[in-house]
Structure formats: C-alpha cells, structure tokens
Write a protein that holds these residues in place. Sequence first.
Motif, PDB file in Angstrom:
ATOM      1  N   SER A  25       4.526  18.741 -16.220  1.00 55.83           N
ATOM      2  CA  SER A  25       5.728  19.557 -16.402  1.00 55.83           C
ATOM      3  C   SER A  25       6.881  19.116 -15.496  1.00 55.83           C
ATOM      4  CB  SER A  25       5.406  21.020 -16.130  1.00 55.83           C
ATOM      5  OG  SER A  25       4.952  21.152 -14.798  1.00 55.83           O
ATOM      6  N   LYS A  26       6.550  18.332 -14.489  1.00 51.45           N
ATOM      7  CA  LYS A  26       7.586  17.840 -13.570  1.00 51.45           C
ATOM      8  C   LYS A  26       8.458  16.767 -14.244  1.00 51.45           C
ATOM      9  CE  LYS A  26       9.343  17.994  -9.481  1.00 51.45           C
ATOM     10  NZ  LYS A  26      10.161  19.110  -9.083  1.00 51.45           N
ATOM     11  N   TRP A  27       7.915  16.138 -15.272  1.00 55.74           N
ATOM     12  CA  TRP A  27       8.678  15.092 -15.965  1.00 55.74           C
ATOM     13  C   TRP A  27       9.665  15.701 -16.939  1.00 55.74           C
ATOM     14  CZ3 TRP A  27       8.705  10.167 -14.510  1.00 55.74           C
ATOM     15  CH2 TRP A  27       7.574   9.616 -13.882  1.00 55.74           C
ATOM     16  N   LYS A  28      10.846  15.159 -16.948  1.00 57.07           N
ATOM     17  CA  LYS A  28      11.807  15.522 -17.964  1.00 57.07           C
ATOM     18  C   LYS A  28      12.098  14.262 -18.780  1.00 57.07           C
ATOM     19  CE  LYS A  28      16.425  17.307 -18.573  1.00 57.07           C
ATOM     20  NZ  LYS A  28      17.533  18.066 -18.007  1.00 57.07           N
ATOM     21  N   SER A  29      11.910  14.364 -20.088  1.00 52.40           N
ATOM     22  CA  SER A  29      12.115  13.176 -20.928  1.00 52.40           C
ATOM     23  C   SER A  29      13.540  13.122 -21.436  1.00 52.40           C
ATOM     24  CB  SER A  29      11.161  13.202 -22.128  1.00 52.40           C
ATOM     25  OG  SER A  29       9.856  12.962 -21.670  1.00 52.40           O
ATOM     26  N   LEU A  30      14.173  12.008 -21.200  1.00 55.31           N
ATOM     27  CA  LEU A  30      15.487  11.764 -21.776  1.00 55.31           C
ATOM     28  C   LEU A  30      15.319  10.757 -22.904  1.00 55.31           C
ATOM     29  CD1 LEU A  30      17.611  11.387 -18.510  1.00 55.31           C
ATOM     30  CD2 LEU A  30      17.046  13.459 -19.773  1.00 55.31           C
TER      31      LEU A  30
ATOM     32  N   SER B 186       0.832  -1.211   0.000  1.00 58.87           N
ATOM     33  CA  SER B 186       0.000   0.000   0.000  1.00 58.87           C
ATOM     34  C   SER B 186       0.869   1.265   0.000  1.00 58.87           C
ATOM     35  CB  SER B 186      -1.032  -0.013   1.135  1.00 58.87           C
ATOM     36  OG  SER B 186      -0.410   0.219   2.363  1.00 58.87           O
ATOM     37  N   GLU B 187       2.021   1.204   0.644  1.00 59.22           N
ATOM     38  CA  GLU B 187       2.946   2.351   0.554  1.00 59.22           C
ATOM     39  C   GLU B 187       3.460   2.518  -0.880  1.00 59.22           C
ATOM     40  OE1 GLU B 187       4.981   2.499   4.995  1.00 59.22           O
ATOM     41  OE2 GLU B 187       5.566   0.880   3.644  1.00 59.22           O
ATOM     42  N   GLU B 188       3.679   1.377  -1.529  1.00 59.44           N
ATOM     43  CA  GLU B 188       4.127   1.431  -2.924  1.00 59.44           C
ATOM     44  C   GLU B 188       3.063   2.088  -3.813  1.00 59.44           C
ATOM     45  OE1 GLU B 188       4.171  -2.377  -4.857  1.00 59.44           O
ATOM     46  OE2 GLU B 188       5.673  -1.744  -6.335  1.00 59.44           O
ATOM     47  N   MET B 189       1.808   1.664  -3.612  1.00 60.84           N
ATOM     48  CA  MET B 189       0.701   2.240  -4.402  1.00 60.84           C
ATOM     49  C   MET B 189       0.600   3.736  -4.160  1.00 60.84           C
ATOM     50  SD  MET B 189      -0.655  -0.173  -6.095  1.00 60.84           S
ATOM     51  CE  MET B 189      -2.312   0.275  -6.545  1.00 60.84           C
ATOM     52  N   HIS B 190       0.729   4.116  -2.900  1.00 58.38           N
ATOM     53  CA  HIS B 190       0.630   5.521  -2.527  1.00 58.38           C
ATOM     54  C   HIS B 190       1.730   6.331  -3.212  1.00 58.38           C
ATOM     55  CE1 HIS B 190      -0.120   9.035  -0.040  1.00 58.38           C
ATOM     56  NE2 HIS B 190       1.159   9.074   0.256  1.00 58.38           N
ATOM     57  N   LEU B 191       2.944   5.813  -3.186  1.00 60.69           N
ATOM     58  CA  LEU B 191       4.056   6.532  -3.826  1.00 60.69           C
ATOM     59  C   LEU B 191       3.853   6.625  -5.337  1.00 60.69           C
ATOM     60  CD1 LEU B 191       7.098   5.133  -1.792  1.00 60.69           C
ATOM     61  CD2 LEU B 191       6.454   7.545  -2.002  1.00 60.69           C
ATOM     62  N   LEU B 192       3.398   5.507  -5.935  1.00 63.37           N
ATOM     63  CA  LEU B 192       3.156   5.549  -7.388  1.00 63.37           C
ATOM     64  C   LEU B 192       2.060   6.558  -7.733  1.00 63.37           C
ATOM     65  CD1 LEU B 192       3.479   1.751  -8.282  1.00 63.37           C
ATOM     66  CD2 LEU B 192       4.920   3.614  -9.158  1.00 63.37           C
ATOM     67  N   ASP B 193       1.028   6.623  -6.887  1.00 66.18           N
ATOM     68  CA  ASP B 193      -0.030   7.632  -7.097  1.00 66.18           C
ATOM     69  C   ASP B 193       0.553   9.034  -7.079  1.00 66.18           C
ATOM     70  OD1 ASP B 193      -2.023   5.830  -7.356  1.00 66.18           O
ATOM     71  OD2 ASP B 193      -2.861   6.085  -5.336  1.00 66.18           O
ATOM     72  N   ARG B 194       1.444   9.278  -6.137  1.00 65.47           N
ATOM     73  CA  ARG B 194       2.055  10.609  -6.029  1.00 65.47           C
ATOM     74  C   ARG B 194       2.934  10.911  -7.236  1.00 65.47           C
ATOM     75  NH1 ARG B 194       0.284  14.256  -2.370  1.00 65.47           N
ATOM     76  NH2 ARG B 194      -0.342  13.242  -0.425  1.00 65.47           N
ATOM     77  N   VAL B 195       3.727   9.908  -7.636  1.00 68.91           N
ATOM     78  CA  VAL B 195       4.624  10.112  -8.780  1.00 68.91           C
ATOM     79  C   VAL B 195       3.804  10.436 -10.033  1.00 68.91           C
ATOM     80  CG1 VAL B 195       6.275   8.980 -10.335  1.00 68.91           C
ATOM     81  CG2 VAL B 195       6.468   8.646  -7.860  1.00 68.91           C
ATOM     82  N   TYR B 196       2.768   9.632 -10.271  1.00 70.89           N
ATOM     83  CA  TYR B 196       1.972   9.846 -11.486  1.00 70.89           C
ATOM     84  C   TYR B 196       0.967  10.978 -11.334  1.00 70.89           C
ATOM     85  CZ  TYR B 196       4.244   5.911 -13.690  1.00 70.89           C
ATOM     86  OH  TYR B 196       5.203   5.094 -14.245  1.00 70.89           O
ATOM     87  N   GLY B 197       0.774  11.435 -10.091  1.00 68.77           N
ATOM     88  CA  GLY B 197      -0.107  12.583  -9.868  1.00 68.77           C
ATOM     89  C   GLY B 197       0.627  13.916  -9.987  1.00 68.77           C
ATOM     90  N   ALA B 198       1.931  13.868 -10.136  1.00 72.82           N
ATOM     91  CA  ALA B 198       2.710  15.110 -10.265  1.00 72.82           C
ATOM     92  C   ALA B 198       2.372  15.786 -11.590  1.00 72.82           C
ATOM     93  CB  ALA B 198       4.204  14.799 -10.194  1.00 72.82           C
ATOM     94  N   PRO B 199       2.507  17.118 -11.637  1.00 75.78           N
ATOM     95  CA  PRO B 199       2.214  17.817 -12.886  1.00 75.78           C
ATOM     96  C   PRO B 199       3.071  17.271 -14.032  1.00 75.78           C
ATOM     97  CG  PRO B 199       2.783  19.365 -11.124  1.00 75.78           C
ATOM     98  CD  PRO B 199       2.974  17.995 -10.567  1.00 75.78           C
TER      99      PRO B 199
ATOM    100  N   ARG C 117      14.472   7.245 -20.934  1.00 72.01           N
ATOM    101  CA  ARG C 117      13.672   7.177 -19.717  1.00 72.01           C
ATOM    102  C   ARG C 117      13.126   8.559 -19.421  1.00 72.01           C
ATOM    103  NH1 ARG C 117      17.702   8.855 -15.488  1.00 72.01           N
ATOM    104  NH2 ARG C 117      19.572   9.043 -16.736  1.00 72.01           N
ATOM    105  N   ARG C 118      12.215   8.635 -18.444  1.00 69.96           N
ATOM    106  CA  ARG C 118      11.747   9.943 -17.972  1.00 69.96           C
ATOM    107  C   ARG C 118      12.168  10.101 -16.535  1.00 69.96           C
ATOM    108  NH1 ARG C 118       5.483  11.110 -18.308  1.00 69.96           N
ATOM    109  NH2 ARG C 118       5.242   9.119 -17.217  1.00 69.96           N
ATOM    110  N   LEU C 119      12.305  11.345 -16.082  1.00 68.87           N
ATOM    111  CA  LEU C 119      12.643  11.523 -14.678  1.00 68.87           C
ATOM    112  C   LEU C 119      12.007  12.776 -14.085  1.00 68.87           C
ATOM    113  CD1 LEU C 119      15.103  13.845 -14.434  1.00 68.87           C
ATOM    114  CD2 LEU C 119      16.448  11.955 -15.300  1.00 68.87           C
ATOM    115  N   GLN C 120      11.837  12.710 -12.790  1.00 67.05           N
ATOM    116  CA  GLN C 120      11.414  13.876 -12.005  1.00 67.05           C
ATOM    117  C   GLN C 120      12.534  14.205 -11.030  1.00 67.05           C
ATOM    118  OE1 GLN C 120       7.733  13.101  -9.903  1.00 67.05           O
ATOM    119  NE2 GLN C 120       6.624  12.525 -11.764  1.00 67.05           N
TER     120      GLN C 120
END
Length: 264
Positions: A41-46, A26-39, A49-52
Amino acid sequence: MEGKLNNFQVGDLPTVIYKPDFITESEEMHLLDRVYGAPVSKWKSLKNRRLQNWGGVVHEKGLLPQDLPPWLTKITQRIYEESGLFPSAINHVLINEYLPDQGIMPHQDGPAYFPVVAILSLGSPTVMDFIPHSRLRTCTDSGDNDVKSEGSGEEPLEIETDKKMDNHHPFSVLLMPRSLLIFKDNAYSDYLHGIKDSEVHQYDGAINDAEPLVSHKFDQPLLEPGKAVQIVGSRDHKVIHRTANRVSLTCRLVLKVHKNLFKF
Ligand SMILES: O=C(O)CCC(=O)C(=O)O
Ligand SMILES: [Fe+2]
C-alpha cells in the motif's frame, strides 16, 4: 558549513555534485530490501513509474510531517552532514522505481522544497538529462498548460517548448548505482530534469563520464555480474542498456512544517 562533497563538483555549473559510491554494495542491498519490504500500500503507481512517499504529505505551502523511518534517517543524516548544503535535517524522501523502459518527464521540483536535491541511485544506472528553461514562463503563462502534474500531486511538470535558451545548454549526468547526485542553485532553478523512457541511454558527453567507474572506453561489452546491466563503450558511442530496475531516493527538505492541518 563546508561540505566534504565539494570536491565532487562536475560540469560547468558550480552546483552539480556527483559522488560515485556514496554507499557500499551492502548498504545498497539493505536499502533495496527495505524499499521492497515496505507494505504494498506504500507504493503509488503512476503512468510511467511507481513511487513511495516518506516524510509526510507535501502541499504547496508546506509539509504535513510524518517521521522518517530509521533506515531512511540513517542515510539522510549522512547526506545532510556530508553535503553541508541543507540548512536543517532532510525531512522528505521520495522513492521512485523505474523499469528499464520507464523514465520521468522533464520537470522542475515543486515550490515547497528547499532548492537543493540529493538523489541516491540504487540498482541500475541511468542518464539524467538537464534541459534549460526560461524562468519567465513559469508564472506568466495562463492558458497554455505548460505546467502539468504527473499524478503525484506535488511535482508540477513543465514541458519545455520555448526555444529561447539564453546561454544555457542541455547537459546530462550518468547516474551509477550507489552514487549520490546533488544539484542546487542554477541547476535547480534554470533547468528541467528528466530521464528518458527508453531501454537504451546514451551518455556521450555526460558531464561526469570521466569518473573512474565509467572508464569502459573500450569496444567490448561489459556485463556487471549479478546486476544484469550492460555498459557498452566506445570512444564515440557510449550507451547503457537498462536491463534491471532502478530505484532512486530523492532526498529533500521542506522548510515549512505544519504541526496540524488547521494551521494551513
Ligand atoms: O529518479 C530520479 O533520479 C529523479 C526523481 C525526481 O526528479 C523527482 O522525484 O523529482
Ligand atoms: Fe525531480
């Protein structure tokens, strides 16, 4: 400070720690929700891969800091406390997302970081390879372009071409979702680390393949429900079929923190 993760050292080097199930599902799900819930624009595409980037901008000489959000400090504080390996609180987190056929070229992390790195894996397993390199090459080469940047501006990449490998041997670590990998000292300074950009990863001989989560040493394929990840094992040929994305949190400390731009 004696860390309670000390019992989880793997391999011959005293400096690689692998803790399976450092967080719950459940902590993993929560973190993934936060990562994918970020704007977006927070993602930088290389290229591969992509990174925040969280915690501020890392320059060669230090960090122009930004506060980590609470959902990240919750996890970095735990890593800080349980490892006992950082001299002060973790202040930088790089979040990488890899599609099943993406990886990261062998590299050494940038010089601004304190030489301990903690990587939390989410979503899908992968194999991280450690390749020995000669420390001598880093500063003395001039025109050969050993050191390359993959675009994030903070991670000089060194492509290993030197066949002189001293007594160091390549090794690999199987990184299961929810696990925490920490490496430092020799493992940090004498090796490049990378992830192959292929959908199939072999983990034969991985230094942690005896860990209970990976005891699939039978010939039947095993499909983890919901995860769409296949781990196929036999005694001689252990492979992961990467069919889902992997997200990793690379947690580090930049000791030199600049309060304003003019102090650089
Ligand atoms: O995704 C990973 O596990 C490794 C990331 C990494 O090496 C880095 O960000 O420097
Ligand atoms: Fe790295």
